[in-house]
Design a protein around this motif. Structure first.
Motif, short mmCIF file in Angstrom:
data_model
loop_
_atom_site.label_atom_id
_atom_site.label_comp_id
_atom_site.label_asym_id
_atom_site.label_seq_id
_atom_site.Cartn_x
_atom_site.Cartn_y
_atom_site.Cartn_z
N THR A 166 0.85 -1.21 0.00
CA THR A 166 0.00 0.00 0.00
C THR A 166 0.88 1.24 0.00
N PHE A 167 1.94 1.23 0.83
CA PHE A 167 2.85 2.39 0.87
C PHE A 167 3.48 2.60 -0.50
N ASN A 168 4.05 1.53 -1.08
CA ASN A 168 4.78 1.70 -2.35
C ASN A 168 3.88 2.26 -3.45
N VAL A 169 2.66 1.73 -3.55
CA VAL A 169 1.76 2.19 -4.61
C VAL A 169 1.27 3.61 -4.32
N MET A 170 0.93 3.89 -3.05
CA MET A 170 0.45 5.24 -2.69
C MET A 170 1.54 6.27 -2.98
N ALA A 171 2.78 5.95 -2.58
CA ALA A 171 3.88 6.90 -2.78
C ALA A 171 4.11 7.12 -4.27
N ALA A 172 4.16 6.05 -5.04
CA ALA A 172 4.43 6.18 -6.48
C ALA A 172 3.30 6.97 -7.16
N ALA A 173 2.07 6.75 -6.72
CA ALA A 173 0.91 7.38 -7.37
C ALA A 173 0.89 8.90 -7.19
N THR A 174 1.62 9.41 -6.17
CA THR A 174 1.55 10.86 -5.92
C THR A 174 2.11 11.67 -7.08
N LEU A 175 3.02 11.07 -7.88
CA LEU A 175 3.62 11.78 -9.02
C LEU A 175 3.18 11.20 -10.36
N ALA A 176 2.20 10.29 -10.31
CA ALA A 176 1.71 9.70 -11.57
C ALA A 176 0.78 10.70 -12.26
N ARG A 177 0.52 10.46 -13.57
CA ARG A 177 -0.45 11.31 -14.28
C ARG A 177 -1.85 10.73 -14.03
N GLY A 178 -2.73 11.54 -13.44
CA GLY A 178 -4.11 11.06 -13.27
C GLY A 178 -4.37 10.45 -11.90
N ARG A 179 -5.53 9.77 -11.82
CA ARG A 179 -6.05 9.29 -10.53
C ARG A 179 -5.73 7.82 -10.31
N THR A 180 -5.32 7.50 -9.09
CA THR A 180 -5.14 6.11 -8.66
C THR A 180 -6.12 5.85 -7.51
N VAL A 181 -6.82 4.71 -7.60
CA VAL A 181 -7.69 4.30 -6.49
C VAL A 181 -7.20 2.95 -5.99
N ILE A 182 -6.77 2.92 -4.74
CA ILE A 182 -6.29 1.66 -4.14
C ILE A 182 -7.44 1.05 -3.35
N THR A 183 -7.81 -0.18 -3.69
CA THR A 183 -8.89 -0.89 -2.98
C THR A 183 -8.28 -1.99 -2.12
N ASN A 184 -8.89 -2.20 -0.94
CA ASN A 184 -8.33 -3.12 0.06
C ASN A 184 -6.94 -2.65 0.50
N ALA A 185 -6.83 -1.33 0.68
CA ALA A 185 -5.57 -0.72 1.14
C ALA A 185 -5.38 -1.02 2.62
N ALA A 186 -4.12 -1.05 3.05
CA ALA A 186 -3.83 -1.22 4.48
C ALA A 186 -4.28 0.04 5.22
N MET A 187 -4.79 -0.13 6.45
CA MET A 187 -5.27 1.00 7.25
C MET A 187 -4.41 1.23 8.49
N GLU A 188 -3.26 0.57 8.54
CA GLU A 188 -2.39 0.73 9.70
C GLU A 188 -2.07 2.20 9.94
N PRO A 189 -1.98 2.64 11.19
CA PRO A 189 -1.66 4.05 11.48
C PRO A 189 -0.36 4.52 10.81
N GLU A 190 0.57 3.60 10.61
CA GLU A 190 1.85 3.98 9.99
C GLU A 190 1.63 4.35 8.52
N VAL A 191 0.70 3.65 7.86
CA VAL A 191 0.39 3.98 6.46
C VAL A 191 -0.33 5.33 6.41
N THR A 192 -1.26 5.53 7.35
CA THR A 192 -1.97 6.81 7.43
C THR A 192 -1.00 7.95 7.71
N ALA A 193 -0.03 7.70 8.58
CA ALA A 193 0.97 8.74 8.90
C ALA A 193 1.80 9.07 7.66
#
Ligand code: EPZ
Length: 420
Positions: A166-193
């Protein structure tokens, strides 16, 4: 190699502060690779895994310096977008540099952690997720080679709510062109942080803390300062230390909201819990009640507290079970706890613990960070002297554990050994 020498029997009391979260720091540091500049991460734990990540990022060209729990990180120039095996073999979380490097440079060469992408402790969710964003990924000589002109937003769903993927995809998506939607993403506080940190850097992210995270890519991000969240696993470990020794103490600088499930199980076991702001006060019962747990992704019972809970249940007045659904084989601590007199039998991914037996000191050791700490917990209550060998495993994730336990009244000291 250091060892801990523990004399059991003292009920813990007093107050102790929890340090910043290891697993949040191991996301914030690689996230900083997404933007050139100087970052300051306050409340960073002074632990081996942070030193390992610092060395890895320095080998890429970053500059990392940790003073008094404040990490100074300069990611202006990262000429080497590579994570060599010598670093990755020490710490699986090194894989967290993959998404950020790929997003910022369009290239990354990262050693596979132990095993292969699809073997024990696989990284297939990371690779599939990045391929969904348009990355070309090949495996060559034990390395992941990832390339992408510019990543494109996509829908990414995980078969399992993987923290790292979840971290790797979320981080990479921040500079991608367009929208990324991650489903069944981890909800751990560390990922939220990590997501909140990326938002501060200018990323457009919605849904943090839920199982659906939406990221709208931007062209660039900027460096920021951040305060790392408290380590909920260390907090849980210290609370269990108070419970197992029949003590009463305050665990301070916590975020109680991150510990809801563990606190409820401690109350079920008979502990009195009082929460005031960031201070959790635990008073242990005369007799601990047997309480079974099944680990799950957040907000369920954390697998990183499973070994500690097993040590506690070995002292409970009856039989209980511990089932791990996250890592079905995470039971390396069982034979070592048995050496201390714990009566535990494992069948598939469930351990049955017959409590109430007498624990007696012995020499033990483990290779898993959390397994090692479960032996320290058992040693705090075992008759006589317990020696826990190879505490460098503990030093990966606990800053000055022996000092924290001594401050609570435990009889524990660190000794050098000639053991290689
Ligand atoms: C993180 O590891 C933590 N580490 C672990 O803490 C923690 O135990 C784990 O999450 C689960 O909460 C860090 O944050 C640095 P996962 P991670 O991807 O991201 C399988 C500690 O003691 N899986 O959520 O590696 C995997 O095998 C450490 O601090 C795949 O099959 O965990 C496991 O069974 C230990 N393919 C499950 O998912 C993949 O691509 C959970 O793994 C990735 C994972």
């Amino acid at each position: 190699m250091d060892k801990f020498v523990i004399r059991g029997g003292a009920p813990l009391s007093g107050s102790v502060n929890v340090t910043g979260a290891k697993n949040a720091t191991l996301e914030l540091m690689p996230a900083a690779l997404l933007a050139p500049g100087v970052f300051r991460l306050r409340n960073t734990p002074n632990i081996r895994d942070v030193w390992t990540m610092s060395r890895l990022m320095s080998s890429m060209g970053a500059h990392a310096e940790l003073n008094d729990n404040e990490l100074f990180l300069d990611t202006t120039n990262i000429p080497r977008q590579e994570a060599p095996y010598e670093h990755v073999k020490r710490m699986r979380a090194s894989i967290h540099v993959l998404g950020p490097l790929l997003a910022r440079y369009g290239y990354a060469k990262v050693s596979l952690p132990g095993g292969c992408a699809w073997g024990p402790r696989p990284v297939d969710f990371h690779l599939k997720g990045l391929e969904r964003l348009g990355a070309e990924i090949t495996l060559e000589g034990g390395y992941i080679i990832a390339r992408a002109e510019r990543l494109k937003g996509a829908r990414v769903s995980f078969d399992f709510a993987s923290v790292g993927a979840t971290f790797n995809v979320m981080a990479a998506a921040t500079l991608a062109r367009g929208r990324t939607v991650i489903t069944n993403a981890a909800m751990e506080p560390e990922v939220t942080a990590a997501g909140r940190f990326l938002q501060k850097m200018g990323a457009q992210i919605e849904g943090l803390g839920t199982s659906t995270i939406t990221i709208d890519g931007v062209d660039d991000l900027k460096p920021v300062d951040e305060e790392t969240i408290p380590d909920r696993i260390e907090a849980a470990t210290l609370l269990i230390a108070v419970a197992i020794t029949g003590g009463r103490a305050n665990v301070c600088k916590t975020n109680p909201y991150h510990l809801a499930f563990v606190l409820e199980k401690l109350e079920e076991a008979g502990c009195e819990i009082d929460i005031r702001a960031d201070v959790i006060t635990l008073k242990a019962p005369e007799k601990l009640a047997p309480v079974g747990i099944t680990t799950a992704v957040y907000p369920g019972f954390p697998t990183d507290v499973q070994a500690q809970w097993m040590a506690l249940m070995a002292c409970a007045d009856g039989t209980s079970t511990v089932t791990d659904t996250v890592y079905r084989d995470r039971f390396s601590h069982v034979p070592e706890l048995a050496r201390l007199g714990c009566d535990i039998h494992v069948n598939d991914n469930t351990a049955t613990i017959r409590g109430g037996g007498k624990l007696t000191g012995a020499t033990v050791m483990s290779t898993d960070l959390r397994a090692s700490v479960s032996m320290v917990l058992a040693g705090l209550v075992a008759d006589g002297e317990t020696e826990v060998l190879r505490v460098y495993h503990l030093d990966r994730g606990y800053e000055g554990l022996e000092h924290k336990l001594t401050a609570l009244g435990a009889d524990i000291r660190r000794e050098k050994t000639e053991e290689m």
